[in-house]
Design a protein around this motif. Structure first.
Motif, PDB file in Angstrom:
ATOM      1  N   THR A 127     -27.215 -34.190 -20.826  1.00 56.07           N
ATOM      2  CA  THR A 127     -28.245 -35.032 -20.556  1.00 56.07           C
ATOM      3  C   THR A 127     -29.317 -35.327 -21.577  1.00 56.07           C
ATOM      4  O   THR A 127     -30.442 -35.780 -21.442  1.00 56.07           O
ATOM      5  CB  THR A 127     -29.107 -34.638 -19.211  1.00 56.07           C
ATOM      6  OG1 THR A 127     -29.366 -33.222 -19.379  1.00 56.07           O
ATOM      7  CG2 THR A 127     -28.146 -34.628 -17.895  1.00 56.07           C
ATOM      8  N   ASP A 128     -28.837 -35.173 -22.686  1.00 58.19           N
ATOM      9  CA  ASP A 128     -29.936 -34.846 -23.840  1.00 58.19           C
ATOM     10  C   ASP A 128     -30.088 -36.566 -24.266  1.00 58.19           C
ATOM     11  O   ASP A 128     -31.064 -36.815 -25.035  1.00 58.19           O
ATOM     12  CB  ASP A 128     -29.220 -34.127 -24.989  1.00 58.19           C
ATOM     13  CG  ASP A 128     -28.003 -34.646 -25.723  1.00 58.19           C
ATOM     14  OD1 ASP A 128     -27.465 -35.950 -25.364  1.00 58.19           O
ATOM     15  OD2 ASP A 128     -27.406 -33.947 -26.561  1.00 58.19           O
ATOM     16  N   ARG A 129     -29.396 -37.639 -23.699  1.00 61.93           N
ATOM     17  CA  ARG A 129     -29.540 -38.919 -24.259  1.00 61.93           C
ATOM     18  C   ARG A 129     -29.443 -39.228 -25.790  1.00 61.93           C
ATOM     19  O   ARG A 129     -29.915 -40.108 -26.287  1.00 61.93           O
ATOM     20  CB  ARG A 129     -31.027 -39.328 -23.477  1.00 61.93           C
ATOM     21  CG  ARG A 129     -30.907 -39.368 -21.813  1.00 61.93           C
ATOM     22  CD  ARG A 129     -32.042 -39.912 -21.567  1.00 61.93           C
ATOM     23  NE  ARG A 129     -31.840 -41.373 -21.545  1.00 61.93           N
ATOM     24  CZ  ARG A 129     -32.696 -42.369 -21.956  1.00 61.93           C
ATOM     25  NH1 ARG A 129     -33.840 -42.030 -22.644  1.00 61.93           N
ATOM     26  NH2 ARG A 129     -32.388 -43.719 -22.064  1.00 61.93           N
ATOM     27  N   VAL A 130     -28.717 -38.354 -26.393  1.00 60.40           N
ATOM     28  CA  VAL A 130     -28.450 -38.564 -27.711  1.00 60.40           C
ATOM     29  C   VAL A 130     -27.197 -39.267 -27.843  1.00 60.40           C
ATOM     30  O   VAL A 130     -25.911 -38.782 -27.522  1.00 60.40           O
ATOM     31  CB  VAL A 130     -28.387 -37.269 -28.537  1.00 60.40           C
ATOM     32  CG1 VAL A 130     -28.013 -37.490 -29.999  1.00 60.40           C
ATOM     33  CG2 VAL A 130     -29.789 -36.562 -28.352  1.00 60.40           C
ATOM     34  N   PRO A 131     -27.009 -40.784 -28.391  1.00 65.51           N
ATOM     35  CA  PRO A 131     -25.732 -41.365 -28.679  1.00 65.51           C
ATOM     36  C   PRO A 131     -24.781 -40.528 -29.322  1.00 65.51           C
ATOM     37  O   PRO A 131     -25.205 -40.041 -30.347  1.00 65.51           O
ATOM     38  CB  PRO A 131     -26.355 -42.551 -29.157  1.00 65.51           C
ATOM     39  CG  PRO A 131     -27.889 -42.747 -28.907  1.00 65.51           C
ATOM     40  CD  PRO A 131     -28.182 -41.383 -28.889  1.00 65.51           C
ATOM     41  N   GLY A 132     -23.478 -40.548 -29.348  1.00 64.13           N
ATOM     42  CA  GLY A 132     -22.438 -40.113 -29.798  1.00 64.13           C
ATOM     43  C   GLY A 132     -21.488 -39.285 -29.220  1.00 64.13           C
ATOM     44  O   GLY A 132     -21.582 -39.267 -28.080  1.00 64.13           O
ATOM     45  N   SER A 133     -20.649 -38.854 -29.943  1.00 66.25           N
ATOM     46  CA  SER A 133     -19.421 -37.899 -29.375  1.00 66.25           C
ATOM     47  C   SER A 133     -20.004 -36.791 -28.887  1.00 66.25           C
ATOM     48  O   SER A 133     -20.887 -35.990 -29.310  1.00 66.25           O
ATOM     49  CB  SER A 133     -18.327 -37.971 -30.471  1.00 66.25           C
ATOM     50  OG  SER A 133     -17.784 -39.157 -30.788  1.00 66.25           O
ATOM     51  N   PHE A 134     -19.335 -36.075 -27.866  1.00 66.52           N
ATOM     52  CA  PHE A 134     -19.395 -34.629 -27.374  1.00 66.52           C
ATOM     53  C   PHE A 134     -18.115 -34.242 -27.063  1.00 66.52           C
ATOM     54  O   PHE A 134     -17.088 -34.710 -26.920  1.00 66.52           O
ATOM     55  CB  PHE A 134     -20.739 -34.706 -26.332  1.00 66.52           C
ATOM     56  CG  PHE A 134     -19.991 -35.094 -25.071  1.00 66.52           C
ATOM     57  CD1 PHE A 134     -19.367 -34.325 -24.049  1.00 66.52           C
ATOM     58  CD2 PHE A 134     -20.202 -36.726 -24.799  1.00 66.52           C
ATOM     59  CE1 PHE A 134     -18.775 -35.130 -23.121  1.00 66.52           C
ATOM     60  CE2 PHE A 134     -19.610 -37.132 -23.659  1.00 66.52           C
ATOM     61  CZ  PHE A 134     -18.854 -36.284 -22.721  1.00 66.52           C
ATOM     62  N   ASP A 135     -18.115 -32.654 -27.107  1.00 62.34           N
ATOM     63  CA  ASP A 135     -16.966 -32.049 -27.046  1.00 62.34           C
ATOM     64  C   ASP A 135     -17.210 -30.417 -26.659  1.00 62.34           C
ATOM     65  O   ASP A 135     -17.707 -29.673 -27.390  1.00 62.34           O
ATOM     66  CB  ASP A 135     -16.329 -31.968 -28.094  1.00 62.34           C
ATOM     67  CG  ASP A 135     -14.536 -31.891 -28.055  1.00 62.34           C
ATOM     68  OD1 ASP A 135     -14.353 -31.196 -26.967  1.00 62.34           O
ATOM     69  OD2 ASP A 135     -14.000 -32.010 -28.895  1.00 62.34           O
ATOM     70  N   LEU A 136     -16.928 -29.995 -25.378  1.00 64.78           N
ATOM     71  CA  LEU A 136     -17.308 -28.755 -24.866  1.00 64.78           C
ATOM     72  C   LEU A 136     -15.912 -28.306 -24.227  1.00 64.78           C
ATOM     73  O   LEU A 136     -15.263 -29.084 -23.429  1.00 64.78           O
ATOM     74  CB  LEU A 136     -18.421 -28.858 -23.942  1.00 64.78           C
ATOM     75  CG  LEU A 136     -18.606 -27.338 -23.430  1.00 64.78           C
ATOM     76  CD1 LEU A 136     -19.244 -26.513 -24.287  1.00 64.78           C
ATOM     77  CD2 LEU A 136     -19.439 -27.608 -22.014  1.00 64.78           C
ATOM     78  N   SER A 137     -15.510 -27.088 -24.675  1.00 65.80           N
ATOM     79  CA  SER A 137     -14.273 -26.654 -24.152  1.00 65.80           C
ATOM     80  C   SER A 137     -14.501 -25.352 -23.148  1.00 65.80           C
ATOM     81  O   SER A 137     -15.457 -24.410 -23.691  1.00 65.80           O
ATOM     82  CB  SER A 137     -13.115 -25.965 -25.116  1.00 65.80           C
ATOM     83  OG  SER A 137     -12.791 -27.128 -25.774  1.00 65.80           O
ATOM     84  N   ILE A 138     -13.980 -25.275 -22.034  1.00 68.01           N
ATOM     85  CA  ILE A 138     -14.361 -24.112 -21.037  1.00 68.01           C
ATOM     86  C   ILE A 138     -12.998 -23.399 -20.679  1.00 68.01           C
ATOM     87  O   ILE A 138     -11.984 -23.998 -20.270  1.00 68.01           O
ATOM     88  CB  ILE A 138     -14.769 -24.570 -19.877  1.00 68.01           C
ATOM     89  CG1 ILE A 138     -16.252 -25.619 -20.213  1.00 68.01           C
ATOM     90  CG2 ILE A 138     -15.510 -23.549 -19.063  1.00 68.01           C
ATOM     91  CD1 ILE A 138     -15.858 -26.960 -20.057  1.00 68.01           C
ATOM     92  N   ALA A 139     -12.935 -22.076 -21.283  1.00 68.69           N
ATOM     93  CA  ALA A 139     -11.609 -21.409 -20.726  1.00 68.69           C
ATOM     94  C   ALA A 139     -11.904 -20.637 -19.559  1.00 68.69           C
ATOM     95  O   ALA A 139     -10.681 -19.982 -19.003  1.00 68.69           O
ATOM     96  CB  ALA A 139     -11.388 -20.540 -22.003  1.00 68.69           C
ATOM     97  N   GLY A 140     -13.189 -20.387 -19.207  1.00 60.62           N
ATOM     98  CA  GLY A 140     -13.190 -19.435 -17.656  1.00 60.62           C
ATOM     99  C   GLY A 140     -14.607 -19.681 -17.486  1.00 60.62           C
ATOM    100  O   GLY A 140     -15.557 -19.946 -18.209  1.00 60.62           O
ATOM    101  N   ILE A 141     -14.794 -19.376 -16.054  1.00 54.74           N
ATOM    102  CA  ILE A 141     -16.153 -19.329 -15.429  1.00 54.74           C
ATOM    103  C   ILE A 141     -16.058 -18.281 -14.259  1.00 54.74           C
ATOM    104  O   ILE A 141     -14.935 -18.502 -13.550  1.00 54.74           O
ATOM    105  CB  ILE A 141     -16.527 -20.833 -14.742  1.00 54.74           C
ATOM    106  CG1 ILE A 141     -16.602 -21.772 -15.919  1.00 54.74           C
ATOM    107  CG2 ILE A 141     -17.839 -20.447 -13.993  1.00 54.74           C
ATOM    108  CD1 ILE A 141     -16.970 -23.124 -15.131  1.00 54.74           C
ATOM    109  N   TRP A 142     -16.894 -17.329 -14.454  1.00 51.75           N
ATOM    110  CA  TRP A 142     -16.778 -16.244 -13.380  1.00 51.75           C
ATOM    111  C   TRP A 142     -18.073 -15.642 -12.891  1.00 51.75           C
ATOM    112  O   TRP A 142     -18.796 -15.742 -14.010  1.00 51.75           O
ATOM    113  CB  TRP A 142     -15.748 -15.132 -13.811  1.00 51.75           C
ATOM    114  CG  TRP A 142     -16.090 -14.465 -14.984  1.00 51.75           C
ATOM    115  CD1 TRP A 142     -16.575 -12.995 -14.762  1.00 51.75           C
ATOM    116  CD2 TRP A 142     -15.802 -14.827 -16.532  1.00 51.75           C
ATOM    117  NE1 TRP A 142     -16.690 -12.763 -16.252  1.00 51.75           N
ATOM    118  CE2 TRP A 142     -16.178 -13.774 -17.278  1.00 51.75           C
ATOM    119  CE3 TRP A 142     -15.100 -15.813 -16.943  1.00 51.75           C
ATOM    120  CZ2 TRP A 142     -16.268 -13.825 -18.603  1.00 51.75           C
ATOM    121  CZ3 TRP A 142     -15.273 -16.059 -18.454  1.00 51.75           C
ATOM    122  CH2 TRP A 142     -15.902 -15.153 -19.083  1.00 51.75           C
ATOM    123  N   ALA A 143     -18.000 -15.029 -11.840  1.00 55.58           N
ATOM    124  CA  ALA A 143     -19.286 -14.052 -11.412  1.00 55.58           C
ATOM    125  C   ALA A 143     -18.901 -12.709 -12.042  1.00 55.58           C
ATOM    126  O   ALA A 143     -17.932 -12.143 -11.876  1.00 55.58           O
ATOM    127  CB  ALA A 143     -19.664 -13.930 -10.150  1.00 55.58           C
TER     128      ALA A 143
END
Length: 188
Positions: A151-167
């Protein structure tokens, strides 16, 4: 989801990427943020966001299917970030359906895989992007969804990779770091 849902022009993709010799199987959240407003919708005053979250789990014979993570102290994510200002979003079965608990996702090593860890008690309750008072404790015994937003409102490309989420109750394995910071550090 993105501002395209309200007429904006951001593009977002969430896709599964199979494992390779150098990378684990992961979800790739990527696209392009646009802050252009739709010309035919004067009620839209802001754009420039993208997000995803898991679907609500289906009902069971005993009611809604929710995650009970109250026995765990931390939420951990295995990520490879581009360094932009993402937020981790947790939605619980609370009184106000639209409340979201958020924490900034700080990447210490953009472009490299890393494990980041958040204390449940350090999430901030928000509603439609605004901090809500009073800050009640998150109902970790009734987690509906987990997701990530930009939600940074900065125009341009973004890319985030997520290999896992856990408690988890473990803080480190030599490759992880706790991202709980003071309020002054979160404002940058």
């Amino acid at each position: 989801m993105s501002d395209a849902d309200i007429g904006g022009f951001s593009k977002v993709t969430l896709e599964q990427v199979p494992a390779t010799a150098s990378e684990p199987t992961h979800a790739r959240f990527h696209g392009k943020i646009s802050i252009d407003l739709p010309p035919n919708k004067p009620q839209v005053q802001r754009s420039g966001y993208a997000a995803w979250r898991n679907k609500d789990r289906g009902p069971t014979l005993f009611g809604k299917s929710l995650w009970d993570v109250h026995r765990y102290s931390f939420l951990a994510l295995r990520i490879k970030s581009d360094g932009r200002k993402y937020f981790v979003n947790v939605q619980t079965e609370s009184i106000v359906y639209t409340d979201i608990h958020q924490h900034r996702l700080y990447a210490q090593r953009p472009g490299e895989w890393e494990t980041v860890i958040f204390g449940w008690s350090n999430f901030v309750r928000t509603n439609y992007g605004q901090v809500v008072e009073p800050q009640n404790e998150m109902m970790t015994q009734k987690v509906r969804t987990i997701g990530i937003g930009l939600t940074d409102r900065v125009p341009g490309s973004f890319d985030l990779s997520i290999a896992g989420i856990w408690a988890t109750n473990r803080i480190g394995d030599g490759d992880s770091h706790s991202l709980d910071r003071t309020k002054s550090e979160e404002s940058d």
